[in-house]
Write a protein that holds these residues in place. Structure first.
Motif, short mmCIF file in Angstrom:
data_model
loop_
_atom_site.label_atom_id
_atom_site.label_comp_id
_atom_site.label_asym_id
_atom_site.label_seq_id
_atom_site.Cartn_x
_atom_site.Cartn_y
_atom_site.Cartn_z
N ILE A 1 0.84 -1.21 0.00
CA ILE A 1 0.00 0.00 0.00
C ILE A 1 0.87 1.26 0.00
CG2 ILE A 1 -1.56 1.33 1.51
CD1 ILE A 1 -3.10 -0.75 0.04
N ILE A 2 1.96 1.24 0.79
CA ILE A 2 2.86 2.40 0.84
C ILE A 2 3.55 2.59 -0.52
CG2 ILE A 2 5.01 3.28 1.89
CD1 ILE A 2 4.10 1.84 4.50
N LEU A 3 4.02 1.46 -1.11
CA LEU A 3 4.65 1.55 -2.44
C LEU A 3 3.69 2.09 -3.48
CD1 LEU A 3 6.74 -1.73 -2.78
CD2 LEU A 3 7.58 0.63 -2.87
N SER A 4 2.44 1.61 -3.44
CA SER A 4 1.42 2.09 -4.39
C SER A 4 1.25 3.59 -4.25
CB SER A 4 0.05 1.47 -4.11
OG SER A 4 0.08 0.11 -4.31
N MET A 5 1.24 4.06 -3.00
CA MET A 5 1.04 5.49 -2.77
C MET A 5 2.20 6.29 -3.35
SD MET A 5 -1.20 7.52 -1.85
CE MET A 5 -2.45 7.33 -0.63
N LEU A 6 3.42 5.78 -3.19
CA LEU A 6 4.59 6.50 -3.71
C LEU A 6 4.56 6.54 -5.25
CD1 LEU A 6 7.33 5.18 -1.25
CD2 LEU A 6 6.25 7.43 -1.28
N ILE A 7 4.13 5.41 -5.86
CA ILE A 7 4.01 5.38 -7.33
C ILE A 7 2.93 6.38 -7.77
CG2 ILE A 7 3.26 3.93 -9.28
CD1 ILE A 7 4.68 1.57 -7.84
N LYS A 8 1.86 6.45 -6.99
CA LYS A 8 0.79 7.41 -7.32
C LYS A 8 1.30 8.85 -7.23
CE LYS A 8 -3.29 6.17 -5.84
NZ LYS A 8 -4.28 5.96 -4.75
N PHE A 9 2.08 9.14 -6.19
CA PHE A 9 2.64 10.49 -6.05
C PHE A 9 3.51 10.83 -7.27
CE2 PHE A 9 2.71 10.43 -1.08
CZ PHE A 9 1.34 10.52 -1.08
N ALA A 10 4.36 9.88 -7.68
CA ALA A 10 5.24 10.12 -8.83
C ALA A 10 4.41 10.35 -10.09
CB ALA A 10 6.18 8.93 -9.01
N THR A 11 3.35 9.54 -10.24
CA THR A 11 2.47 9.68 -11.41
C THR A 11 1.86 11.08 -11.44
OG1 THR A 11 1.91 7.34 -11.20
CG2 THR A 11 0.47 8.67 -12.59
N ILE A 12 1.39 11.53 -10.28
CA ILE A 12 0.73 12.84 -10.20
C ILE A 12 1.70 13.97 -10.54
CG2 ILE A 12 -0.28 14.48 -8.55
CD1 ILE A 12 -1.60 12.00 -7.18
N VAL A 13 2.92 13.85 -10.03
CA VAL A 13 3.91 14.91 -10.28
C VAL A 13 4.26 14.97 -11.78
CG1 VAL A 13 6.33 15.53 -9.88
CG2 VAL A 13 4.86 14.91 -7.95
N VAL A 14 4.33 13.82 -12.45
CA VAL A 14 4.68 13.79 -13.87
C VAL A 14 3.48 14.18 -14.74
CG1 VAL A 14 5.37 12.29 -15.79
CG2 VAL A 14 6.51 12.09 -13.58
N LEU A 15 2.29 13.73 -14.33
CA LEU A 15 1.09 13.93 -15.16
C LEU A 15 0.43 15.29 -14.91
CD1 LEU A 15 -0.81 12.35 -17.14
CD2 LEU A 15 -2.12 11.65 -15.11
N GLY A 16 0.41 15.73 -13.65
CA GLY A 16 -0.25 16.99 -13.30
C GLY A 16 -1.76 16.95 -13.47
N PRO A 17 -2.43 15.93 -12.94
CA PRO A 17 -3.89 15.83 -13.11
C PRO A 17 -4.62 16.84 -12.23
CG PRO A 17 -3.15 14.12 -11.61
CD PRO A 17 -1.91 14.85 -12.08
N PRO A 18 -5.83 17.28 -12.63
CA PRO A 18 -6.63 18.13 -11.74
C PRO A 18 -6.93 17.35 -10.45
CG PRO A 18 -7.64 17.98 -13.93
CD PRO A 18 -6.54 16.98 -13.88
N VAL A 19 -7.05 18.08 -9.35
CA VAL A 19 -7.34 17.45 -8.05
C VAL A 19 -8.60 16.59 -8.15
CG1 VAL A 19 -7.98 17.91 -5.66
CG2 VAL A 19 -6.19 19.25 -6.74
N VAL A 20 -9.62 17.12 -8.84
CA VAL A 20 -10.88 16.39 -8.99
C VAL A 20 -10.64 15.02 -9.64
CG1 VAL A 20 -13.12 16.42 -10.14
CG2 VAL A 20 -12.21 18.50 -9.19
N ALA A 21 -9.74 14.98 -10.63
CA ALA A 21 -9.48 13.71 -11.34
C ALA A 21 -8.89 12.68 -10.39
CB ALA A 21 -8.54 13.96 -12.52
N VAL A 22 -8.04 13.13 -9.47
CA VAL A 22 -7.43 12.20 -8.52
C VAL A 22 -8.51 11.60 -7.61
CG1 VAL A 22 -5.80 11.99 -6.59
CG2 VAL A 22 -5.20 13.36 -8.60
N VAL A 23 -9.40 12.46 -7.12
CA VAL A 23 -10.48 11.96 -6.25
C VAL A 23 -11.40 11.03 -7.04
CG1 VAL A 23 -12.43 12.59 -4.79
CG2 VAL A 23 -10.37 14.01 -4.79
#
Ligand SMILES: [Zn+2]
Ligand SMILES: [Zn+2]
Length: 291
Positions: free
Chosen positions: A144-166
């Motif tokens: 779960i922690i690894l998944s979260m870190l991969i998600k953080f990296a994805t967000i930083v590279v992709l720059g999705p709107p906050v709404v899209a993440v939720v």
């Protein structure tokens, strides 16, 4: 963006509402019309599978209080990420973000099957001897922690709107409960839904003890990735009633369906190299040895 603020302000209630709504719906469906008979007591499995969910939720909140939404808001404020370079309509950014994050989740799932040390963590998800709504949420805390870190990296590279993440997290959560459901969709409906999304029958194949079946159908939301990358298997060889769920090597309910055993599961067994995950699923005397 007003919608972003609204979602940020009500994030917890949006998540909890969808979580409990979907959970209750699928759980009731499983009670009224289960697809397969369970082999381990539902009370024991639910207590322990939901126990690991509570543990993971506490760990994530402690380690990452800002969560993925916080990272998305920070990335947006800094102008980081691919999507922040283009003037796309808001709705297009949301749709592209959700699809891109789903592709990353698919690739991450392939990765945790292919890399032996990551498979040790992911085997906690597969070791469940039955398949129901709570299986969809049982993951080892380190995964779960690894998944979260991969998600953080994805967000930083992709720059999705906050709404899209939720939206993505709510959909992923609801879909994981739906496609792990011990429920019986009419065949015709399953076939139609499968062209777009992962259905319970499609993901159940992935929980088979047979190694080629467990190494297929990695998708969680969109079914297109498995078809596109050649990892799609239509049905289990032994049929949905005849197939065995879990991992060949780990079949003691005390070890695989009780919290202490589940938490220790990644650290069991010898370190034998690349083929370890294949050997666990298939007959140890069969092909897939570590020669
Ligand atoms: Zn898997
Ligand atoms: Zn699964």
């Amino acid at each position: 963006m007003a919608l972003n603020d609204l979602v940020m302000d009500h994030e917890i209630s949006i998540r909890l509402g969808f979580f409990f709504g979907t959970f209750i719906l699928i759980a009731l469906w499983e009670i009224v019309a289960p697809k397969r008979a369970l082999t381990v007591s539902k009370a024991v499995r639910w207590l322990n599978n939901l126990g690991i969910v509570v543990l993971n939720t506490i760990i994530l909140r402690l380690l990452f209080p800002a969560a993925a939404v916080g990272v998305a808001a920070f990335a947006a404020s800094q102008g980081w990420g691919l999507l922040n370079y283009y003037e796309l309509p808001f709705i297009v950014s949301i749709v592209l973000s959700v699809i891109a994050m789903d592709l990353i989740i698919y690739l991450q799932h392939v990765l945790v099957h292919a890399v032996p040390s990551l498979w040790r963590l992911h085997r906690v998800h597969h070791a469940d001897l039955d398949y129901d709504v709570t299986t969809g949420a049982r993951f080892h805390p380190i995964e779960i922690i690894l998944s979260m870190l991969i998600k953080f990296a994805t967000i930083v590279v992709l720059g999705p709107p906050v709404v899209a993440v939720v939206i993505f997290e709510v959909i992923l959560n609801a879909m994981a409960m739906f496609n792990h459901g011990n429920i019986n969709l009419p065949k015709g409906l399953d076939r139609v839904l499968r062209w777009l999304v992962v259905t319970p029958d499609m993901h159940r194949v992935h929980h088979s003890v047979e190694d080629n079946e467990a190494n297929s159908n990695y998708g969680f939301n969109l079914s297109i990735w498995d078809r596109l990358f050649g990892t799609y298997i239509d049905q289990p060889r032994a049929g949905h009633q005849g197939m065995t769920i879990g991992i060949h090597k780990y079949r003691d309910p005390k070890q695989v369906d009780q919290l202490p055993g589940m938490l220790l599961l990644p650290f069991k067994g010898e370190v034998t190299g690349y083929a370890i995950n294949r050997r666990e699923w298939s007959n140890p005397s069969g092909q897939g040895g570590e020669s």
